[in-house]
Design an enzyme around this catalytic site. Structure first.
Site, PDB file in Angstrom:
ATOM      1  N   GLY A  46       0.834  -1.193   0.000  1.00 42.95           N
ATOM      2  CA  GLY A  46       0.000   0.000   0.000  1.00 42.95           C
ATOM      3  C   GLY A  46       0.869   1.244   0.000  1.00 42.95           C
ATOM      4  CD  GLN A  51       3.252   5.893   2.616  1.00 46.96           C
ATOM      5  OE1 GLN A  51       2.287   5.362   2.104  1.00 46.96           O
ATOM      6  NE2 GLN A  51       4.218   5.196   3.184  1.00 46.96           N
ATOM      7  CB  CYS A  94       4.830   2.247   7.236  1.00 46.19           C
ATOM      8  SG  CYS A  94       4.374   3.736   6.339  1.00 46.19           S
ATOM      9  CG  LEU A  95       6.465   0.946   1.267  1.00 47.07           C
ATOM     10  CD1 LEU A  95       5.936   1.198  -0.139  1.00 47.07           C
ATOM     11  CD2 LEU A  95       7.619  -0.055   1.226  1.00 47.07           C
ATOM     12  CG  HIS A 136      -1.012   1.359   7.173  1.00 42.76           C
ATOM     13  ND1 HIS A 136      -0.069   0.876   8.060  1.00 42.76           N
ATOM     14  CD2 HIS A 136      -0.328   2.190   6.328  1.00 42.76           C
ATOM     15  CE1 HIS A 136       1.116   1.407   7.773  1.00 42.76           C
ATOM     16  NE2 HIS A 136       0.992   2.198   6.717  1.00 42.76           N
ATOM     17  CD  GLU A 137      -1.315   2.401   2.615  1.00 44.42           C
ATOM     18  OE1 GLU A 137      -0.844   3.555   2.516  1.00 44.42           O
ATOM     19  OE2 GLU A 137      -0.622   1.424   2.955  1.00 44.42           O
ATOM     20  CG  HIS A 140      -0.019   6.906   5.230  1.00 47.25           C
ATOM     21  ND1 HIS A 140       1.121   7.380   5.842  1.00 47.25           N
ATOM     22  CD2 HIS A 140       0.190   5.570   5.067  1.00 47.25           C
ATOM     23  CE1 HIS A 140       1.975   6.376   6.035  1.00 47.25           C
ATOM     24  NE2 HIS A 140       1.431   5.270   5.579  1.00 47.25           N
TER      25      HIS A 140
HETATM   26 NI    NI Z   1       2.283   3.340   5.564  1.00 43.17          NI
END
Ligand code: NI
Length: 171
Positions: A46, A51, A94-95, A136-137, A140
């Site tokens: 995701g 991000q 998380c990236l 989660h996304e 963000h």
């Molecule tokens: Ni994330």
């Protein structure tokens, strides 16, 4: 398509709120495609627009396993319209927080309304990994990271580790 630069926490952009997309036009579709390419390359399941430094309500998800065909989901202006009372704890990463994982407790099912890449309104009901990933996304898009669901002690430990990681990358 092109690869985008993924911001690493702590970064002020990751803490900002996003604006809804006015119209799902070619620019938004390009952003979605670039985000998917960036996510697959990372690799991750995701990615949300903040991000990659874009403060718009756009996210992409693909929770298909490696041995399954890709199942990309592109969302603009996602809105959670229902959450289950039943909670579940899953290890999240998380990236924007590379190599950091922690248990996060969230509702185990979710219903989300969004605009797809054609601007068509969609409703999706999800459970399991997809339900976790959607929440989660969407977090963000409000400047919330998974570490914000942890105790201050755990959160600060991870953020200090990230700050050190960034210093080492820069050196
Ligand atoms: Ni994330």
């Amino acid at each position: 398509m092109s690869l985008l630069n993924i911001l690493i926490a702590p970064d002020p952009t990751l803490k900002q709120k996003t604006k809804p997309v006015v119209e799902v036009d070619d620019d938004v579709r390009q952003l979605m495609d670039d985000m998917l390419e960036t996510m697959y390359e990372a690799p991750g399941i995701g990615l949300a627009a903040p991000q990659v430094g874009v403060l718009k309500q756009v996210l992409v998800i693909d929770v298909a396993r490696q041995d399954e065909p890709p199942e990309p989901i592109r969302m603009a202006n996602p809105e959670i319209v229902w959450l289950s009372d039943t909670l579940v704890s899953n290890s999240e990463g998380c990236l924007s927080l590379p190599e950091q994982y922690a248990e996060v407790t969230r509702p185990d099912r979710v219903k989300v309304r969004y605009l797809d890449e054609t601007g068509t309104r969609q409703t999706l009901e999800a459970d399991g990994l997809l339900a976790t990933c959607i929440q989660h996304e969407i977090d963000h898009l409000s400047g919330i990271l998974f570490v914000d669901h942890l105790s201050a002690l755990k959160r600060n430990m991870i953020l200090r580790r990230m700050a050190k990681w960034k210093r080492q990358q820069a050196a």
